[in-house]
Motif scaffolding. Structure first.
Motif, PDB file in Angstrom:
ATOM      1  N   ALA A   1       0.822  -1.212   0.000  1.00 48.54           N
ATOM      2  CA  ALA A   1       0.000   0.000   0.000  1.00 48.54           C
ATOM      3  C   ALA A   1       0.855   1.261   0.000  1.00 48.54           C
TER       4      ALA A   1
ATOM      5  N   ARG B   1      -7.732  -2.546   0.521  1.00 46.32           N
ATOM      6  CA  ARG B   1      -8.940  -1.803   0.176  1.00 46.32           C
ATOM      7  C   ARG B   1      -8.963  -0.412   0.776  1.00 46.32           C
TER       8      ARG B   1
ATOM      9  N   GLY C   1      -6.831   1.740   0.446  1.00 40.72           N
ATOM     10  CA  GLY C   1      -6.194   2.688  -0.453  1.00 40.72           C
ATOM     11  C   GLY C   1      -6.587   2.562  -1.908  1.00 40.72           C
ATOM     12  N   THR C   2      -7.438   1.607  -2.234  1.00 39.79           N
ATOM     13  CA  THR C   2      -7.852   1.446  -3.621  1.00 39.79           C
ATOM     14  C   THR C   2      -9.268   0.899  -3.661  1.00 39.79           C
TER      15      THR C   2
ATOM     16  N   ARG D   1     -10.815  -1.259  -5.608  1.00 41.18           N
ATOM     17  CA  ARG D   1     -11.063  -2.658  -5.943  1.00 41.18           C
ATOM     18  C   ARG D   1      -9.788  -3.477  -5.744  1.00 41.18           C
ATOM     19  N   VAL D   2      -9.947  -4.653  -5.142  1.00 42.93           N
ATOM     20  CA  VAL D   2      -8.840  -5.582  -4.921  1.00 42.93           C
ATOM     21  C   VAL D   2      -9.268  -6.954  -5.421  1.00 42.93           C
TER      22      VAL D   2
ATOM     23  N   ASP E   1     -16.556  -5.165  -4.150  1.00 42.09           N
ATOM     24  CA  ASP E   1     -15.287  -4.437  -4.145  1.00 42.09           C
ATOM     25  C   ASP E   1     -14.077  -5.359  -4.120  1.00 42.09           C
TER      26      ASP E   1
ATOM     27  N   GLY F   1      -6.983  -2.304  -8.278  1.00 39.97           N
ATOM     28  CA  GLY F   1      -5.798  -1.505  -7.984  1.00 39.97           C
ATOM     29  C   GLY F   1      -4.688  -2.309  -7.346  1.00 39.97           C
ATOM     30  N   ALA F   2      -5.010  -3.519  -6.883  1.00 40.70           N
ATOM     31  CA  ALA F   2      -4.008  -4.366  -6.236  1.00 40.70           C
ATOM     32  C   ALA F   2      -4.484  -5.810  -6.273  1.00 40.70           C
TER      33      ALA F   2
ATOM     34  N   ARG G   1       4.873   3.913  -6.990  1.00 43.57           N
ATOM     35  CA  ARG G   1       3.394   3.871  -6.952  1.00 43.57           C
ATOM     36  C   ARG G   1       2.930   3.626  -5.533  1.00 43.57           C
TER      37      ARG G   1
ATOM     38  N   LEU H   1      -0.624   3.040  -3.268  1.00 41.38           N
ATOM     39  CA  LEU H   1      -2.063   2.865  -3.242  1.00 41.38           C
ATOM     40  C   LEU H   1      -2.725   3.943  -2.375  1.00 41.38           C
TER      41      LEU H   1
ATOM     42  N   GLU I   1      -4.178   6.817  -4.283  1.00 41.03           N
ATOM     43  CA  GLU I   1      -5.191   6.612  -5.303  1.00 41.03           C
ATOM     44  C   GLU I   1      -6.564   7.048  -4.813  1.00 41.03           C
TER      45      GLU I   1
END
Length: 353
Positions: free
Chosen positions: A142, A181, A183-184, A186-187, A209, A273-274, A347, A349, A352
């Motif tokens: 993350a 989740r 930080g983004t 969708r996982v 999600d 996102g991850a 990058r 998360l 985001e």
């Protein structure tokens, strides 16, 4: 790339389990962790010990009723006359919407799906440290680390919100996904263990999600039997967010990689996102459970395929039992994954939307 692991995870040492009604040595032994840790270091991973996150990460997935049970059941069990050294249930409810018993025996049956998850004096502490390894790996990813490996032992993917099973107590993969989740939006969770990740599926079955995808031996004649069939697609808001890809017994590299390509196609359509990879090495052709027939080079191909999609990734150790090639299989997977993985290190998360 780091391997997250704490020696305290080895303190859980189950004496036996029942298989087909017979007492047998429990294959989920501390030596597994030694083999996997040595292999991770040989693969070039750098060791990091997880901090103590307390109960909060586990409580993000598991019910307080269940966590209280895990924390106290072994001590309570010792007050039962002629009780076994470890907590092993001898009764299970025929439904889960009835009364909640006060009896330790009744609660053990309610919270333990089978006889392969005995609870000893150090089980909860070790399982909590295992969950901390998954949490710390998710924290690193993350924060911008491209990938991290959580050497989780005991494993977790058969654990539901309030139910242990299949050597699993706390669902490390679900805990890692829930942390990501934050930080983004969708996982995705991709489970490549020999056995279906029924607990992970159950945790997220009604959620949109978190996409759950599992490749595993067909449960029509294989553990966990009651979950993992192709028609299980999710429910409610989660309908269409679960994909099971059951494989015929003894499926080898080509069949597994074909299923993996289908899995990765579904993950791409989800645009996560991850990614959390529930890494089971028990699909190996020489694993004691003998369900599938993936070779050591096959694990490199699996790693390459997964690494090639370029997502920030937490790899969580699930199954894979003691055999001559256990460490080699982890090295092969890691070599393939890292050779293909191309995520910019900057990058994060956390930045985001």
């Amino acid at each position: 790339m780091k391997v997250i692991y704490d020696e305290a995870q080895k303190k859980h040492y189950p004496g036996f389990f029942l298989t087909s009604g017979a007492r047998a040595p429990n294959p989920e032994r501390p030596e597994r962790a030694d083999i996997l840790f040595d292999a991770a270091r040989k693969a070039g991973l750098i060791h990091a010990e997880p901090p103590d996150f307390g109960l909060a990460p586990a409580a993000s997935i598991h019910t307080p009723e269940y966590l209280e049970f895990l924390a106290n059941i072994h001590a309570r069990w010792q007050h039962i006359a002629l009780a076994s050294d470890e907590v092993i249930p001898n009764i299970h409810p025929d439904r889960r919407d009835g009364a909640y018993p006060l009896s330790a025996v009744g609660q053990a049956g309610y919270h333990m799906a089978d006889t392969s998850c005995p609870i000893g004096p150090q089980t909860f502490a070790a399982a909590l440290r295992s969950a901390h390894a998954a949490t710390h790996a998710a924290h690193l990813v993350a924060a911008g680390t491209p990938a991290a490996y959580a050497l989780c032992r005991p494993p977790g993917h058969h654990a539901f919100r309030d139910l242990a099973g299949g050597f699993c107590y706390l669902n490390n993969s679900a805990i890692a996904a829930q942390r990501l989740r934050e930080g983004t939006a969708r996982v995705a969770v991709l489970d490549v263990d020999l056995h279906h990740g029924n607990g992970t599926q159950g945790v997220f079955y009604e959620r949109a999600d978190v996409l759950t995808v599992s490749i595993h031996a067909d449960p029509v004649r294989f553990y966990p039997f009651f979950w993992g069939h192709a028609d299980e697609r999710g429910d409610g808001a989660g309908r269409g967010y679960n994909l099971n890809l059951p494989l015929a017994r003894k499926t080898g590299d080509e069949g597994f990689v074909d299923a993996l390509d289908r899995a990765l196609g579904r993950i791409a359509a989800f645009v996560p996102g991850a990614l959390v990879v529930a890494l089971g090495l028990d699909a190996f052709e020489g694993d004691p459970f003998g369900g599938l027939s993936v070779s050591t080079p096959g694990f490199r191909r699996i790693g390459e395929r997964i690494g090639g999609i370029g997502l920030p990734t937490v790899i969580v150790q699930e199954g894979g039992y003691i055999c001559d090639a256990l460490g080699d299989n982890l090295i092969a997977f890691m070599d393939g994954f890292r050779s293909a993985h191309r995520v910019p290190t900057e990058r994060s998360l956390g930045s985001e939307p």
